[in-house]
Design a protein around this motif. Structure first.
Motif, PDB file in Angstrom:
ATOM      1  N   ARG A   1     -22.097 -17.395  34.826  1.00  0.00           N
ATOM      2  CA  ARG A   1     -23.081 -18.089  34.006  1.00  0.00           C
ATOM      3  C   ARG A   1     -24.260 -18.411  34.922  1.00  0.00           C
ATOM      4  O   ARG A   1     -24.078 -19.021  35.981  1.00  0.00           O
ATOM      5  CB  ARG A   1     -22.457 -19.375  33.460  1.00  0.00           C
ATOM      6  N   VAL A   2     -25.453 -17.995  34.539  1.00  0.00           N
ATOM      7  CA  VAL A   2     -26.623 -18.158  35.403  1.00  0.00           C
ATOM      8  C   VAL A   2     -27.694 -18.959  34.677  1.00  0.00           C
ATOM      9  O   VAL A   2     -27.797 -18.918  33.441  1.00  0.00           O
ATOM     10  CB  VAL A   2     -27.189 -16.788  35.844  1.00  0.00           C
ATOM     11  N   SER A   3     -28.475 -19.701  35.457  1.00  0.00           N
ATOM     12  CA  SER A   3     -29.541 -20.498  34.850  1.00  0.00           C
ATOM     13  C   SER A   3     -30.760 -20.526  35.762  1.00  0.00           C
ATOM     14  O   SER A   3     -30.719 -20.051  36.906  1.00  0.00           O
ATOM     15  CB  SER A   3     -29.044 -21.914  34.555  1.00  0.00           C
ATOM     16  N   ALA A   4     -31.836 -21.078  35.244  1.00  0.00           N
ATOM     17  CA  ALA A   4     -33.139 -21.029  35.916  1.00  0.00           C
ATOM     18  C   ALA A   4     -33.032 -21.517  37.349  1.00  0.00           C
ATOM     19  O   ALA A   4     -32.391 -22.536  37.634  1.00  0.00           O
ATOM     20  CB  ALA A   4     -34.146 -21.863  35.141  1.00  0.00           C
ATOM     21  N   GLY A   5     -33.659 -20.780  38.256  1.00  0.00           N
ATOM     22  CA  GLY A   5     -33.681 -21.125  39.667  1.00  0.00           C
ATOM     23  C   GLY A   5     -32.644 -20.394  40.490  1.00  0.00           C
ATOM     24  O   GLY A   5     -32.703 -20.431  41.722  1.00  0.00           O
ATOM     25  N   GLN A   6     -31.704 -19.734  39.836  1.00  0.00           N
ATOM     26  CA  GLN A   6     -30.648 -19.038  40.566  1.00  0.00           C
ATOM     27  C   GLN A   6     -31.010 -17.575  40.812  1.00  0.00           C
ATOM     28  O   GLN A   6     -31.771 -16.976  40.060  1.00  0.00           O
ATOM     29  CB  GLN A   6     -29.325 -19.134  39.797  1.00  0.00           C
ATOM     30  N   THR A   7     -30.436 -17.030  41.869  1.00  0.00           N
ATOM     31  CA  THR A   7     -30.635 -15.629  42.236  1.00  0.00           C
ATOM     32  C   THR A   7     -29.297 -14.914  42.217  1.00  0.00           C
ATOM     33  O   THR A   7     -28.293 -15.467  42.675  1.00  0.00           O
ATOM     34  CB  THR A   7     -31.251 -15.528  43.649  1.00  0.00           C
ATOM     35  N   VAL A   8     -29.275 -13.717  41.659  1.00  0.00           N
ATOM     36  CA  VAL A   8     -28.069 -12.894  41.644  1.00  0.00           C
ATOM     37  C   VAL A   8     -28.397 -11.573  42.329  1.00  0.00           C
ATOM     38  O   VAL A   8     -29.393 -10.924  41.981  1.00  0.00           O
ATOM     39  CB  VAL A   8     -27.597 -12.611  40.205  1.00  0.00           C
ATOM     40  N   LYS A   9     -27.571 -11.195  43.288  1.00  0.00           N
ATOM     41  CA  LYS A   9     -27.734  -9.903  43.952  1.00  0.00           C
ATOM     42  C   LYS A   9     -26.643  -8.966  43.463  1.00  0.00           C
ATOM     43  O   LYS A   9     -25.460  -9.254  43.601  1.00  0.00           O
ATOM     44  CB  LYS A   9     -27.665 -10.066  45.469  1.00  0.00           C
ATOM     45  N   CYS A  10     -27.049  -7.861  42.871  1.00  0.00           N
ATOM     46  CA  CYS A  10     -26.117  -6.858  42.357  1.00  0.00           C
ATOM     47  C   CYS A  10     -25.980  -5.778  43.425  1.00  0.00           C
ATOM     48  O   CYS A  10     -26.964  -5.121  43.775  1.00  0.00           O
ATOM     49  CB  CYS A  10     -26.658  -6.245  41.073  1.00  0.00           C
ATOM     50  N   PRO A  11     -24.778  -5.572  43.961  1.00  0.00           N
ATOM     51  CA  PRO A  11     -24.614  -4.581  45.026  1.00  0.00           C
ATOM     52  C   PRO A  11     -24.898  -3.159  44.538  1.00  0.00           C
ATOM     53  O   PRO A  11     -24.725  -2.843  43.357  1.00  0.00           O
ATOM     54  CB  PRO A  11     -23.138  -4.720  45.423  1.00  0.00           C
ATOM     55  N   ALA A  12     -25.295  -2.300  45.471  1.00  0.00           N
ATOM     56  CA  ALA A  12     -25.562  -0.905  45.162  1.00  0.00           C
ATOM     57  C   ALA A  12     -24.347  -0.278  44.496  1.00  0.00           C
ATOM     58  O   ALA A  12     -23.217  -0.422  44.968  1.00  0.00           O
ATOM     59  CB  ALA A  12     -25.909  -0.146  46.439  1.00  0.00           C
TER      60      ALA A  12
ATOM     61  N   ASP B   1     -35.756 -18.728  33.425  1.00  0.00           N
ATOM     62  CA  ASP B   1     -35.709 -19.601  32.249  1.00  0.00           C
ATOM     63  C   ASP B   1     -34.367 -19.427  31.545  1.00  0.00           C
ATOM     64  O   ASP B   1     -33.778 -18.337  31.559  1.00  0.00           O
ATOM     65  CB  ASP B   1     -36.844 -19.230  31.287  1.00  0.00           C
ATOM     66  N   GLY B   2     -33.893 -20.487  30.955  1.00  0.00           N
ATOM     67  CA  GLY B   2     -32.740 -20.414  30.079  1.00  0.00           C
ATOM     68  C   GLY B   2     -31.415 -20.297  30.798  1.00  0.00           C
ATOM     69  O   GLY B   2     -31.290 -20.584  31.987  1.00  0.00           O
ATOM     70  N   ILE B   3     -30.418 -19.844  30.045  1.00  0.00           N
ATOM     71  CA  ILE B   3     -29.048 -19.672  30.530  1.00  0.00           C
ATOM     72  C   ILE B   3     -28.567 -18.309  30.080  1.00  0.00           C
ATOM     73  O   ILE B   3     -28.766 -17.908  28.925  1.00  0.00           O
ATOM     74  CB  ILE B   3     -28.121 -20.769  29.962  1.00  0.00           C
ATOM     75  N   GLY B   4     -27.913 -17.591  31.011  1.00  0.00           N
ATOM     76  CA  GLY B   4     -27.446 -16.259  30.674  1.00  0.00           C
ATOM     77  C   GLY B   4     -26.144 -15.921  31.357  1.00  0.00           C
ATOM     78  O   GLY B   4     -25.497 -16.773  31.983  1.00  0.00           O
ATOM     79  N   LEU B   5     -25.764 -14.651  31.227  1.00  0.00           N
ATOM     80  CA  LEU B   5     -24.502 -14.158  31.754  1.00  0.00           C
ATOM     81  C   LEU B   5     -24.743 -12.869  32.537  1.00  0.00           C
ATOM     82  O   LEU B   5     -25.598 -12.069  32.166  1.00  0.00           O
ATOM     83  CB  LEU B   5     -23.525 -13.851  30.606  1.00  0.00           C
ATOM     84  N   VAL B   6     -23.959 -12.712  33.606  1.00  0.00           N
ATOM     85  CA  VAL B   6     -23.933 -11.453  34.355  1.00  0.00           C
ATOM     86  C   VAL B   6     -22.468 -11.063  34.497  1.00  0.00           C
ATOM     87  O   VAL B   6     -21.666 -11.836  35.025  1.00  0.00           O
ATOM     88  CB  VAL B   6     -24.577 -11.592  35.753  1.00  0.00           C
TER      89      VAL B   6
ATOM     90  N   THR C   1     -26.949 -15.864  26.634  1.00  0.00           N
ATOM     91  CA  THR C   1     -25.718 -16.258  25.952  1.00  0.00           C
ATOM     92  C   THR C   1     -25.933 -16.068  24.447  1.00  0.00           C
ATOM     93  O   THR C   1     -26.999 -15.640  24.006  1.00  0.00           O
ATOM     94  CB  THR C   1     -25.329 -17.727  26.231  1.00  0.00           C
ATOM     95  N   ASP C   2     -24.940 -16.412  23.674  1.00  0.00           N
ATOM     96  CA  ASP C   2     -25.082 -16.277  22.214  1.00  0.00           C
ATOM     97  C   ASP C   2     -26.030 -17.319  21.620  1.00  0.00           C
ATOM     98  O   ASP C   2     -26.557 -17.115  20.531  1.00  0.00           O
ATOM     99  CB  ASP C   2     -23.710 -16.355  21.531  1.00  0.00           C
ATOM    100  N   THR C   3     -26.258 -18.415  22.355  1.00  0.00           N
ATOM    101  CA  THR C   3     -27.048 -19.520  21.788  1.00  0.00           C
ATOM    102  C   THR C   3     -28.306 -19.851  22.576  1.00  0.00           C
ATOM    103  O   THR C   3     -29.050 -20.747  22.176  1.00  0.00           O
ATOM    104  CB  THR C   3     -26.189 -20.806  21.701  1.00  0.00           C
ATOM    105  N   THR C   4     -28.530 -19.169  23.712  1.00  0.00           N
ATOM    106  CA  THR C   4     -29.690 -19.507  24.541  1.00  0.00           C
ATOM    107  C   THR C   4     -30.449 -18.252  24.949  1.00  0.00           C
ATOM    108  O   THR C   4     -29.869 -17.185  25.131  1.00  0.00           O
ATOM    109  CB  THR C   4     -29.260 -20.209  25.852  1.00  0.00           C
ATOM    110  N   LEU C   5     -31.734 -18.416  25.125  1.00  0.00           N
ATOM    111  CA  LEU C   5     -32.546 -17.382  25.766  1.00  0.00           C
ATOM    112  C   LEU C   5     -32.212 -17.321  27.250  1.00  0.00           C
ATOM    113  O   LEU C   5     -31.710 -18.286  27.825  1.00  0.00           O
ATOM    114  CB  LEU C   5     -34.032 -17.750  25.642  1.00  0.00           C
ATOM    115  N   MET C   6     -32.531 -16.186  27.878  1.00  0.00           N
ATOM    116  CA  MET C   6     -32.502 -16.103  29.343  1.00  0.00           C
ATOM    117  C   MET C   6     -33.615 -15.163  29.759  1.00  0.00           C
ATOM    118  O   MET C   6     -33.801 -14.098  29.156  1.00  0.00           O
ATOM    119  CB  MET C   6     -31.152 -15.589  29.850  1.00  0.00           C
TER     120      MET C   6
END
Ligand code: MN
Length: 133
Positions: free
Chosen positions: A77-88, A63-68, A97-102
């Protein structure tokens, strides 16, 4: 079959997060896989501290828009439906973000999260200014 009708929503600790962040633990780490799954909801401006995961982490934005952000200054910038893989082992943070939930579902294997210092307001402002998709 076990139907768990609700899990408690926990406010995450201020020593690891900035702002109001809420966690519902879906799966607690246990034998044999030590897989942890959590729904994490960040209110506007809220974010994790800098941290790393010994075995990496997968985030699915629900849900929403965020940051990684990562230490090299790259901010996604990430938003609903996206996947982020953080390496080991890679130090990073995630949040709204400052104006949106995530909200995201976070999955981690094992106990290897190392928590570091907060993302400062200056770093957060810089991230907002430099985000890319
Ligand atoms: Mn992480």
């Amino acid at each position: 079959m076990e139907h768990i009708t609700s899990t408690p929503t926990i406010k995450t600790p201020a020593e690891r997060f900035t702002g109001d962040v809420y966690l519902n633990l879906i799966e607690a780490p246990a034998e044999p896989a030590h897989l942890a799954i959590g729904l994490v909801r960040f209110t506007p401006g809220a974010r994790t501290n800098w941290h790393s995961h010994a075995n990496g982490q997968t985030l699915y934005i629900t849900d929403g828009i965020g940051l990684v952000g990562t230490r090299d200054g790259h901010v996604m910038r990430v938003s609903a439906g996206q996947t982020v893989k953080c390496p080991a082992g890679e130090e990073h943070w995630h949040g709204a973000t400052d104006t949106t939930l995530m909200a995201h579902i976070a999955t981690v294997v094992g106990d290897g999260t190392t928590w570091l210092e907060p993302v400062t307001d200056e770093q957060f402002a810089q991230a907002l200014a430099s985000q890319t998709s």
